[in-house]
Design a protein around this motif. Sequence first.
Motif, PDB file in Angstrom:
ATOM      1  N   SER A   4      -2.310   0.554 -16.849  1.00 39.28           N
ATOM      2  CA  SER A   4      -2.863   0.661 -15.456  1.00 39.28           C
ATOM      3  C   SER A   4      -1.754   0.146 -14.486  1.00 39.28           C
ATOM      4  N   LYS A   5      -2.028   0.242 -13.066  1.00 41.64           N
ATOM      5  CA  LYS A   5      -1.045  -0.244 -12.073  1.00 41.64           C
ATOM      6  C   LYS A   5      -1.045  -1.822 -12.338  1.00 41.64           C
ATOM      7  N   ASP A   6      -1.825  -2.660 -12.547  1.00 40.00           N
ATOM      8  CA  ASP A   6      -1.800  -3.911 -12.837  1.00 40.00           C
ATOM      9  C   ASP A   6      -1.131  -4.175 -13.806  1.00 40.00           C
ATOM     10  N   PHE A  19      10.706  -6.092  -6.359  1.00 44.40           N
ATOM     11  CA  PHE A  19      10.128  -5.077  -5.715  1.00 44.40           C
ATOM     12  C   PHE A  19       9.163  -5.443  -4.576  1.00 44.40           C
ATOM     13  N   SER A  20       8.954  -4.472  -3.600  1.00 48.54           N
ATOM     14  CA  SER A  20       7.976  -4.780  -2.783  1.00 48.54           C
ATOM     15  C   SER A  20       6.813  -3.781  -3.001  1.00 48.54           C
ATOM     16  N   GLN A  21       5.692  -4.372  -2.760  1.00 50.04           N
ATOM     17  CA  GLN A  21       4.273  -3.341  -2.827  1.00 50.04           C
ATOM     18  C   GLN A  21       3.584  -3.190  -1.536  1.00 50.04           C
ATOM     19  N   TYR A  22       3.038  -2.024  -1.687  1.00 48.36           N
ATOM     20  CA  TYR A  22       2.369  -1.599  -0.309  1.00 48.36           C
ATOM     21  C   TYR A  22       1.106  -0.933  -0.650  1.00 48.36           C
ATOM     22  N   GLU A  23      -0.120  -1.502  -0.405  1.00 53.25           N
ATOM     23  CA  GLU A  23      -1.334  -0.945  -0.467  1.00 53.25           C
ATOM     24  C   GLU A  23      -1.624  -0.067   0.618  1.00 53.25           C
ATOM     25  N   HIS A  24      -2.352   1.027   0.423  1.00 53.37           N
ATOM     26  CA  HIS A  24      -2.742   2.003   1.375  1.00 53.37           C
ATOM     27  C   HIS A  24      -3.867   2.860   0.950  1.00 53.37           C
ATOM     28  N   PRO A  25      -4.611   3.480   1.800  1.00 56.44           N
ATOM     29  CA  PRO A  25      -5.715   4.531   1.271  1.00 56.44           C
ATOM     30  C   PRO A  25      -5.032   5.511   0.171  1.00 56.44           C
ATOM     31  N   ILE A  26      -5.658   6.119  -0.668  1.00 57.24           N
ATOM     32  CA  ILE A  26      -5.180   7.176  -1.393  1.00 57.24           C
ATOM     33  C   ILE A  26      -4.221   8.335  -0.757  1.00 57.24           C
ATOM     34  N   LYS A  35       3.260   8.437   6.071  1.00 60.48           N
ATOM     35  CA  LYS A  35       2.696   7.549   7.235  1.00 60.48           C
ATOM     36  C   LYS A  35       2.338   6.019   7.164  1.00 60.48           C
ATOM     37  N   TYR A  36       2.201   5.772   5.807  1.00 61.93           N
ATOM     38  CA  TYR A  36       1.829   4.304   5.563  1.00 61.93           C
ATOM     39  C   TYR A  36       3.109   3.709   5.201  1.00 61.93           C
ATOM     40  N   PRO A 134       3.304   3.268  -8.443  1.00 55.91           N
ATOM     41  CA  PRO A 134       2.996   2.534  -9.457  1.00 55.91           C
ATOM     42  C   PRO A 134       1.756   2.691 -10.493  1.00 55.91           C
ATOM     43  N   LEU A 135       1.807   4.201 -10.786  1.00 56.79           N
ATOM     44  CA  LEU A 135       0.752   4.588 -11.693  1.00 56.79           C
ATOM     45  C   LEU A 135      -0.496   4.888 -10.854  1.00 56.79           C
ATOM     46  N   SER A 136      -0.503   4.572  -9.469  1.00 53.13           N
ATOM     47  CA  SER A 136      -1.775   4.846  -8.959  1.00 53.13           C
ATOM     48  C   SER A 136      -1.276   5.184  -7.425  1.00 53.13           C
ATOM     49  N   ASN A 137      -2.535   6.090  -6.811  1.00 48.94           N
ATOM     50  CA  ASN A 137      -1.976   6.795  -5.492  1.00 48.94           C
ATOM     51  C   ASN A 137      -2.448   5.637  -4.324  1.00 48.94           C
ATOM     52  N   ASP A 138      -3.027   4.366  -4.731  1.00 49.35           N
ATOM     53  CA  ASP A 138      -3.384   3.817  -3.520  1.00 49.35           C
ATOM     54  C   ASP A 138      -2.405   2.533  -3.218  1.00 49.35           C
TER      55      ASP A 138
END
Lengths: 322, 401
Positions: A4-6, A19-26, A35-36, A134-138
């Motif tokens: 999983s992403k986590d 690393f830096s992480q950025y959450e965004h809509p899928i 865009k994000y 990271p294994l997830s589009n969001d």
Amino acid sequence: MGYSKDQLLARLKELQIEFSQYEHPIVLTVEAQAKYVGNTGGVLSKNLFLKDKKHRYYVVSALADTKVDLKVLSQRLGLGKGGLRMAPEEALGEILQVPLGCVTPFAVVNESARHVSLLLDQGFKTQKCCIFHPLSNDMSISLNAQGLDKFLESVGRNPSYIDLEANPPVGKDQPPDLAAFVPSDSPVLSDLPGKAPSSQDSTVKSVGAATNSAAAVTAKAVKPSGKAQNVKEKPVDSVRPPIPAADAGKFVEELLDRASALLLSEISEDSIKQHGGQLGDEVANNIKKGLREDLKNLATIFKNTAYTEGFYAGTRYQPKRL
Amino acid sequence: MEKTDDKNQQQEEEQVVNPWEVSAKDGGKIDYDKLIDKFGCQRLDQSFVDRVQRLTSRPPHVFLRRGVFFAHRDFNDILDAYERGEKFYLYTGRGPSSEALHLGHLIPFMFTKYLQDAFKVPLVIQLTDDEKCMWKNLSVEESQRLARENAKDIIACGFDISKTFIFSDFDYVGGAFYKNMVKVAKCVTYNKVVGIFGFTGEDHIGKVSFPPVQAVPSFPSSFPHLFSGKDNLRCLIPCAIDQDPYFRMTRDVAPRIGYHKPALIESLFFPALQGENGKMSASDPNSAIYVTDSAKDIKYKVNKHAFTGGQESIEKHRQYGANLEVDIPIKYLNFFLEDDAELEHIKKEYGAGRMLTGEVKKRLTEVLTELVERHRRARAAVTDEMVDAFMAVRPLPNMFD
């Protein structure tokens, strides 16, 4: 059950990869992702999940601006002109265990992606940071090539970067320069050695020591002869076939081959002249002397392989129901 | 009576030999006689080699014939017991600090395999991933990963899986093993361990408490799944002589906790390609031949980097002959050329100046290439499952067969 992403993020932290992480809509495309996270200072990547005619899979991860020509890539891999196409959606879920639009080099952490070949754009190395899912589009994460390498090495992969835009000629005297990247489940070149048995499942406990199939993949590939550009893999000289596994027939053939080769070399006009009637004894002794250690080693490998197969079966055996 | 290593005496430019550093005096050669004297172990002379041949009914290993394994402690006790029908077990190990193994690393394993085959005895192999994690500041995962990778090269040396148990400290320490560690630790004062290993106030406590980990595989009760009920089983440890301090400590402690002292059989250092001034270094790729080197690499390294005793010109060479004392190709052939007669011939001709350096190098390249090639093929047959099987805590019912 895929990673999983986590779990991935935790792993990166454990390995002390920055690393830096950025959450965004899928997001499902690079444009949408831009865009994000387009202004975060990192460079976006585009990731392709490809398949060839023999059902072998490849992840091609490149800078968003790098031109990737599937026809050229197909030739460089030795698959002919139209050998590569986009892998079907189901394969994404089954093999990489990521959702649509989420192809990423990190997917090779999954057991199911053991035999997927990973091609990385050398352009990543000159960038400060590159952005991947990271294994997830969001979410998107941004890290440098060394960080990616550290992660890949920790899952048993040997990261190698190639010039994806190069278009070297491929022909009779110029073997395909990326042939080493073809997974060796079924050989591409006719003199590729067969592989030793390695089961799909792994009984290894620690994640860091997980499947070394990538190493097995590169180790079994033939080094293209002489002049062609060779991407530096784990160096293996495979001029002769490897030791046969717990296959009694192959094992015996190997023993007989060696014995007869030595026998033939022992019998020549000179040796006949020298020993005459005693040639038989002389040859017999030389064969024993020359082959004893070699054959014992072969036999030990055979024994160890057979024991391992039995051991593996034993760990999965279901006791009789009483 | 064991001589203890008093670190305080090493202020003059003495040679330094301990598990973490090996260097000769003034950049010269290691003086092995002095080392034996200082450490207090015994020379392994020809009578031992003959006795081993008699007891095992097979020619002694090339390393014994050539004096590569040249020192011992209590090896005669092991042989006496063996003659009476009492078996023993072997214990050796590796500190997995790098993925790249060179020929020097393989030497104890090649010899141990011979001992396993010749005496038909079981073997435990310790991978000190914890030690490397501490000394080389690797992450826990990385050291565990290296341990597994190294295990594959070790297995490729040809150990019999039905008589061999490989374990990594991170996996195995605990239970009976740990109980023995505590027993040993209680018998060694802080001052003593500082005296033996040279720890300082700046060293972290992990280092200070590590030595028992390397000591207790010498005691059969550390492996209840293998040797339960066999508390009297003796242990023989083949290793390079720089490991002696660990086992001097162990031998000191053993009788105090009711165990046999482990016996040791110790080897010379394998010289670096550039010459006899210490061990090969994993950080300088041209100082050693690696098991991953191609035939081309080997040829290049031998031709360009091997330090020779040949004279500067052919005329001079024909006149004076080669200096065999410093010639690396001859030394390497001493380790790896099986045929005694051929080696003698080469030494004679080269020493007299009739054979040229190029020829000797060519022969060496052949020998090394064959060795590395054989190793690589064996390595290719080692799967992750095989490593798991070698490392599984399981009984070995046929270990003395």
